[in-house]
Design an enzyme around this catalytic site. Structure first.
Site, mmCIF file in Angstrom:
data_model
loop_
_atom_site.group_PDB
_atom_site.id
_atom_site.type_symbol
_atom_site.label_atom_id
_atom_site.label_comp_id
_atom_site.label_asym_id
_atom_site.label_seq_id
_atom_site.Cartn_x
_atom_site.Cartn_y
_atom_site.Cartn_z
ATOM 1 N N GLY A 36 0.207 -62.571 -44.618
ATOM 2 C CA GLY A 36 0.611 -62.753 -46.012
ATOM 3 C C GLY A 36 0.048 -64.007 -46.658
ATOM 4 N N LYS A 83 7.123 -53.485 -44.999
ATOM 5 C CA LYS A 83 8.161 -54.533 -44.923
ATOM 6 C C LYS A 83 9.338 -54.151 -45.828
ATOM 7 C CE LYS A 83 4.642 -57.807 -43.615
ATOM 8 N NZ LYS A 83 4.214 -59.169 -43.478
ATOM 9 N N SER A 88 -3.474 -60.365 -43.178
ATOM 10 C CA SER A 88 -4.325 -60.401 -44.370
ATOM 11 C C SER A 88 -5.532 -59.475 -44.290
ATOM 12 C CB SER A 88 -4.757 -61.850 -44.680
ATOM 13 O OG SER A 88 -3.629 -62.629 -45.040
ATOM 14 N N GLU A 115 7.968 -61.803 -38.065
ATOM 15 C CA GLU A 115 9.096 -62.085 -38.962
ATOM 16 C C GLU A 115 10.426 -61.852 -38.259
ATOM 17 O OE1 GLU A 115 7.579 -59.645 -42.140
ATOM 18 O OE2 GLU A 115 5.976 -61.116 -42.403
ATOM 19 N N ASN A 154 2.462 -51.481 -42.956
ATOM 20 C CA ASN A 154 3.800 -52.047 -42.784
ATOM 21 C C ASN A 154 4.308 -52.456 -44.167
ATOM 22 O OD1 ASN A 154 6.059 -53.548 -42.157
ATOM 23 N ND2 ASN A 154 4.958 -55.210 -41.117
ATOM 24 N N GLU A 209 -1.343 -60.412 -34.255
ATOM 25 C CA GLU A 209 -1.156 -60.880 -35.624
ATOM 26 C C GLU A 209 -0.922 -62.392 -35.613
ATOM 27 O OE1 GLU A 209 0.324 -57.680 -38.518
ATOM 28 O OE2 GLU A 209 2.068 -58.402 -37.464
ATOM 29 N N HIS A 233 7.712 -57.949 -34.444
ATOM 30 C CA HIS A 233 6.924 -58.540 -35.532
ATOM 31 C C HIS A 233 7.301 -60.019 -35.649
ATOM 32 C CE1 HIS A 233 5.470 -59.466 -39.543
ATOM 33 N NE2 HIS A 233 4.667 -58.434 -39.416
#
Ligand code: PGA
Length: 256
Positions: free
Chosen positions: A179, A15, A218, A105, A13, A173, A103
């Site tokens: 991250g 991003k 991660s 985010e 991904n 996730e 996701h």
């Protein structure tokens, strides 16, 4: 369509990173690494998910390769007056076979609720794409003892109305692992993947193992082998490490 059983699904991904100049060498390195005769190619299937403007750059590089193309989000509607949106049909036309939906985010920054995620997953299926449906708890939810409840609710609330188990992918996730360099323990990952399989059995009658469930948060070359060997883990959704060819390839070879 999902890869053959037994193969781990490793998605990169990207991003909102990259440019025309950086995308091509990165994609070429992954294609070269995933040459059919390589031993890891028998055990892994790679998917690259670049940002939308780079799909057209990456797509031709993946033709006749074993590496698939994915997008990071899609609209619910097939076409129309939806300025700024991109439909699942357009992504299919651009060469995608996968699309990430829900996701964390997008759930947090764009306030996407599970109901919308389910509609997006349904739109992906309508267009012939495999939706990669993301779920995961925040640190506050985990510390409050609510991780299982949150994830189970997100799973059952984000499933498209009509689907077969082999048409979708779930990605667990934990938000606090994305991250941050913090990874869930293999014990916690195994427990949450089991909970997801149990939820799918309860919600849809889908037998454990019939839906692919990948882990994200991660994933790095140093921890990939352990994560990919964890019971119930069918692959990985990789963010930061997918932007560096050596790191992503090292994660792909951790399937061996
Ligand atoms: P990360 O991101 O690997 O950089 O933690 C994973 C993701 O958000 O999909």
């Amino acid at each position: 369509m999902n890869p053959q059983p037994g193969k781990k699904l490793i998605l990169g991904n990207w991003k909102m990173h990259g440019s025309r100049a950086s995308a091509a060498p990165l994609a070429r390195s992954v294609v070269e690494f995933m040459r059919p005769q390589a031993p890891h190619s028998q055990k892994a299937c790679a998917v690259l998910c670049p940002p939308t403007p780079l799909l057209a750059i990456v797509a031709p590089l993946l033709v006749n390769s074993s590496v698939a193309l994915g997008a990071q989000d899609c609209a619910v509607q097939p076409s129309g007056a939806y300025t700024g949106d991109v439909s699942a049909e357009m992504l299919k036309d651009a060469g995608c076979s996968y699309v990430i939906v829900g996701h964390s985010e997008r759930r947090s920054l764009h306030h996407e609720a599970s109901e919308l995620v389910a509609e997006k997953a349904g739109a992906a299926l309508r267009a012939g794409l495999t939706p990669v449906i993301c779920v995961g708890e925040t640190l506050v939810e985990r510390e409050g003892g609510k991780a299982e409840e949150v994830v189970a609710n997100q799973v059952s609330g984000s499933l498209p109305v009509k689907a077969s188990p082999n048409e979708i992918v779930l990605a667990y996730e934990p938000v606090w692992a994305i991250g941050t360099g913090k990874v869930a323990s293999e014990h916690d990952i195994a427990a949450m993947h089991k909970l997801i399989h149990d939820t799918l059995l309860h919600a849809k009658g889908w037998e454990p193992g019939s839906v692919r469930v990948v882990y994200g948060g991660s994933v790095k070359p140093q921890n990939a082998k352990g994560i990919l060997a964890t019971p119930g883990v069918d692959g990985a959704l990789v963010g930061g490490a997918s932007l560096v060819a050596e790191e992503f390839c090292s994660i792909l070879s951790a399937v061996l």
